[in-house]
Design a protein around this motif. Structure first.
Motif, PDB file in Angstrom:
ATOM      1  N   HIS A 103      29.225  45.204  41.387  1.00  5.92           N
ATOM      2  CA  HIS A 103      29.498  43.794  41.124  1.00  5.92           C
ATOM      3  C   HIS A 103      29.763  43.676  39.636  1.00  5.92           C
ATOM      4  CE1 HIS A 103      28.187  42.387  45.114  1.00  5.92           C
ATOM      5  NE2 HIS A 103      27.440  43.484  45.062  1.00  5.92           N
ATOM      6  N   TYR A 104      30.738  42.877  39.273  1.00 15.73           N
ATOM      7  CA  TYR A 104      31.185  42.813  37.879  1.00 15.73           C
ATOM      8  C   TYR A 104      30.751  41.497  37.231  1.00 15.73           C
ATOM      9  CZ  TYR A 104      33.832  46.781  39.479  1.00 15.73           C
ATOM     10  OH  TYR A 104      34.176  48.000  40.000  1.00 15.73           O
ATOM     11  N   PHE A 105      30.407  41.583  35.946  1.00 12.81           N
ATOM     12  CA  PHE A 105      29.885  40.443  35.212  1.00 12.81           C
ATOM     13  C   PHE A 105      30.531  40.350  33.837  1.00 12.81           C
ATOM     14  CE2 PHE A 105      26.726  41.923  38.217  1.00 12.81           C
ATOM     15  CZ  PHE A 105      26.390  40.760  38.882  1.00 12.81           C
ATOM     16  N   GLY A 106      30.347  39.225  33.200  1.00 13.33           N
ATOM     17  CA  GLY A 106      30.848  39.028  31.839  1.00 13.33           C
ATOM     18  C   GLY A 106      32.361  39.162  31.797  1.00 13.33           C
ATOM     19  N   SER A 109      34.086  39.881  35.089  1.00 12.22           N
ATOM     20  CA  SER A 109      33.725  39.039  36.235  1.00 12.22           C
ATOM     21  C   SER A 109      34.909  38.647  37.110  1.00 12.22           C
ATOM     22  CB  SER A 109      32.981  37.791  35.765  1.00 12.22           C
ATOM     23  OG  SER A 109      33.839  37.002  34.962  1.00 12.22           O
TER      24      SER A 109
END
Length: 179
Positions: A103-106, A109
Motif C-alpha cells: 500500500h502506498y502513502f505520501g 499515494s
C-alpha cells in the motif's frame, strides 16, 4: 513469452546457466521469473544428485485471490503439476510461496495497492540417458508454470494426460507488473 540468458550465480556450484523470462501481453508483463541450472560433478548431499534447478517466479494478483487461504498450496501444486504433466522425474523439491501486499502513502499515494505472489523453489532433475537430465523438458515445464502464474489459459489438451487437461485458470491480473 520472452526468454533471455542472464548471469548465473557464481558460488552455488562449479557450473551454472541461468535464464530470465517474462510472460508479456501487449505492453504488460503478466509474470516474470528466473531459472538456474546448477551442476556439481561431485554431487551434493542436499540435492541427492549432480544437477539442481532453482527458480523464482512472480506475478501480480487480484487482492481477492491473494486472500484465499489455499493459494500457497495451489501455487506449489502448479510447480509440481507442471513437472508431472511433462512426465518429468525429479526429487528433493523444496521452496516457498509468498504473497505480499503493498500500500502506498505520501508521495506515492496515487499508486494503487499491489498484491503479488512469488514462488521460490528448487528440485533435482533425475538424470536420464548419458547421465544428464532432460533440461529442455524441465524448461518447458517451467514455462508452463510461468504462464499459469500469469493467468493464461492452458494450451488446448490433445488428450487426458496433456498439459492443461482438467486445469482451471485464474483471472488475469489487472495491469503491468511492477519491477
Amino acid at each position: 513469452m520472452e526468454i533471455d540468458p542472464t548471469k548465473p550465480p557464481q558460488r552455488l556450484a562449479p557450473h551454472a546457466y541461468a535464464l530470465e523470462a517474462a510472460v508479456v501481453q501487449g505492453d504488460d508483463d503478466l509474470a516474470d521469473g528466473r531459472l538456474v541450472l546448477l551442476h556439481d560433478p561431485d554431487g551434493h548431499d542436499a540435492w541427492q544428485g549432480t544437477f539442481r534447478l532453482v527458480t523464482l517466479v512472480r506475478a501480480e494478483l487480484e487482492p481477492e485471490m491473494a486472500a484465499d487461504p489455499l493459494l500457497p498450496e495451489v501455487c506449489w501444486s502448479w510447480l509440481t503439476g507442471a513437472l508431472e504433466a511433462r512426465g518429468l522425474s525429479y526429487g528433493e523439491p523444496s521452496g516457498t510461496v509468498t504473497r505480499a501486499g503493498s500500500h502506498y502513502f505520501g508521495g506515492l499515494s496515487e499508486r494503487r495497492p499491489v498484491t503479488q505472489i512469488e514462488i521460490r523453489a528448487s528440485w533435482t532433475p533425475r538424470e536420464g540417458m548419458g547421465g544428464v537430465p532432460d533440461a529442455a523438458t524441465h524448461l518447458a515445464a517451467w514455462c508452463d508454470l510461468l504462464c499459469q502464474l500469469a493467468g493464461l489459459p492452458p494450451a488446448a489438451p490433445t488428450g487426458p494426460t496433456e498439459p492443461g487437461a482438467g486445469v482451471v485458470t485464474l483471472p488475469q491480473r489487472r495491469g503491468p507488473q511492477a519491477r
